[in-house]
Design an enzyme around this catalytic site. Structure first.
Site, PDB file in Angstrom:
ATOM      1  N   TYR A 118      73.472  30.296  89.258  1.00  0.00           N
ATOM      2  CA  TYR A 118      72.222  29.686  88.810  1.00  0.00           C
ATOM      3  C   TYR A 118      72.069  28.290  89.407  1.00  0.00           C
ATOM      4  CZ  TYR A 118      68.760  27.651  85.655  1.00  0.00           C
ATOM      5  OH  TYR A 118      67.656  27.005  85.138  1.00  0.00           O
ATOM      6  N   PRO A 309      43.365  15.407  28.705  1.00  0.00           N
ATOM      7  CA  PRO A 309      42.422  14.437  28.136  1.00  0.00           C
ATOM      8  C   PRO A 309      42.967  13.763  26.871  1.00  0.00           C
ATOM      9  CG  PRO A 309      41.241  16.397  28.824  1.00  0.00           C
ATOM     10  CD  PRO A 309      42.709  16.709  28.986  1.00  0.00           C
TER      11      PRO A 309
END
Length: 398
Positions: A118, A309
């Protein structure tokens, strides 16, 4: 500017192609000097006529095509040298002397373990390109890349990082024979940024001291200035910490431009669908809920609090711990009082005007939902992770 990319369907080619498309389409405005015209995307299965047309009209060529894992060793030379020769001959056929960038490899140094079929094929390609530059006068940019990693990199092919990311993300085994082995790694975004620099004529030059890159303005070769040297053991340890994050909520340190930051982005790109989302533990009671979102190793944690609330939460103080309360939805009142004082600090807060309120050390504090119908949603950041063995939290009404 017309651009030819060979190997366009591969890991580097795909990332480069998408970056150029973003510039061409006006989505990326960070490089105003670049005007992208035709993009010729050539790959192994492209018609030969495309290469002819591209070599006739290109103003810049990125030759990224190459062979990494052939069935026969002789295919290295055919794929890495043979195609390079075809490309350059086609450019000469049309007397096109545009700049040409070659994607080579550090293995072309042929030093030690890099002395391979390679590496020799890559070295032959480099020599061919340099000869072409001398013959034609064309500008040639030869890059010897180290190991690459990033999104869209193919696992179980030629990148240990891609394989580790994929396997760890998908509960597959990995093999590390020697965790002390060190790799030099190049992140795909850094590579693409350098390629765009090269397109603008701002490439970085270098020479080589053995296998080591030495940046030099008059260098024969080109290089990406940012790489990372890291051991296999360090990579695996980081990936293990990334995988545990949904369970621990702890975000590892990922400083700007660090290897860890780039590896985390890479790892996430391999997550299977069933791991893209994960549940968080909600602590729910009649007052609402409290959920830890993210913890960090050195910078505390982020949580979200939902108050129903009319509900008041808090009514406690800390010695050292401090927080930011950031109301993102609803209407509320935050109160703080210094311990031993009668003075109350009042902060009316709303998701319509988002602001951050310090919860001061030594001040008892609360948060009250003033709405009769809507939940109060508050993002909370604390300067330390909650430690149940040392909570530093003491009840006292404001």
């Amino acid at each position: 500017m017309n651009i030819l990319i060979t190997g366009a369907a591969g890991f580097v080619g795909k990332n480069l192609t998408e970056a150029l498309k973003n510039i061409k389409d006006g989505k990326d405005k960070t490089r105003p000097s670049l005007e992208i015209g035709e993009m010729y995307l050539y790959d192994i299965d492209s018609p030969k006529e495309l290469l002819e047309t591209a070599c006739q009209n290109a103003d810049f060529v990125f030759n990224i095509a190459g062979v990494n894992r052939p069935q026969n060793p002789e295919e290295f030379m055919q794929g890495n040298f043979g195609f390079a020769s075809t490309l350059l001959e086609t450019l000469k056929k049309y007397n096109n002397k545009c700049p040409v960038l070659l994607s080579s490899s550090i293995q072309a140094t042929l030093i030690g373990r890099y002395d391979s079929d390679y590496g020799r094929s890559k070295k032959a390609g480099e020599d061919l390109f340099f000869s072409y530059a001398e013959e034609t006068g064309a500008k040639v940019l030869v890059y010897r890349f180290p190991n690459l990693f990033g999104k869209w990199c193919r696992p179980n092919y030629n990148s240990a990082v891609a394989t580790f990311c994929n396997n760890i993300a998908n509960d597959l085994p990995i093999t590390v024979n020697d965790p002390k082995v060190e790799l030099e790694l190049l992140y795909i975004d850094d590579l693409v940024a350098e390629m765009l620099d090269a397109l603008e004529g701002k490439e970085h030059r270098c020479t080589f001291d053995g296998i080591n890159t030495v940046l030099a303005d008059d260098g024969k070769f080109c290089a990406v200035p940012t790489t990372h040297k890291v051991t296999l053991g360090e990579i695996v340890d980081l990936l293990d910490s990334f995988k545990k994050q949904p369970e621990t909520l702890v975000m590892p340190e990922i400083p700007y431009n660090s290897f860890a930051k780039k590896l985390y982005s890479t790892y996430l790109s391999y997550l299977p669908k069933e791991r893209v989302a994960f549940p968080l533990k909600m602590n729910v009671d009649a007052r609402g809920s409290f959920t830890e979102l993210i913890k960090s190793e050195k910078c505390g944690q982020i949580s979200v609090n939902i108050s129903k609330p009319g509900i008041t939460k808090g009514q406690h103080w800390h010695n050292t711990k401090w927080e930011f309360f950031i109301v993102v939805s609803g209407h509320g009142l935050i109160q703080e009082r210094k311990i031993g004082s009668d003075e109350v600090l009042n902060f009316e807060v709303s998701g319509d005007k988002i602001e951050a309120i310090h919860m001061l050390p030594g001040y008892t504090h609360n948060i009250i939902n003033l709405s009769e119908t809507e939940d109060l949603v508050t993002v909370m950041w604390a300067n330390e992770q909650f430690d149940p063995s040392k909570p530093d939290t003491f009840f006292e009404p404001v």
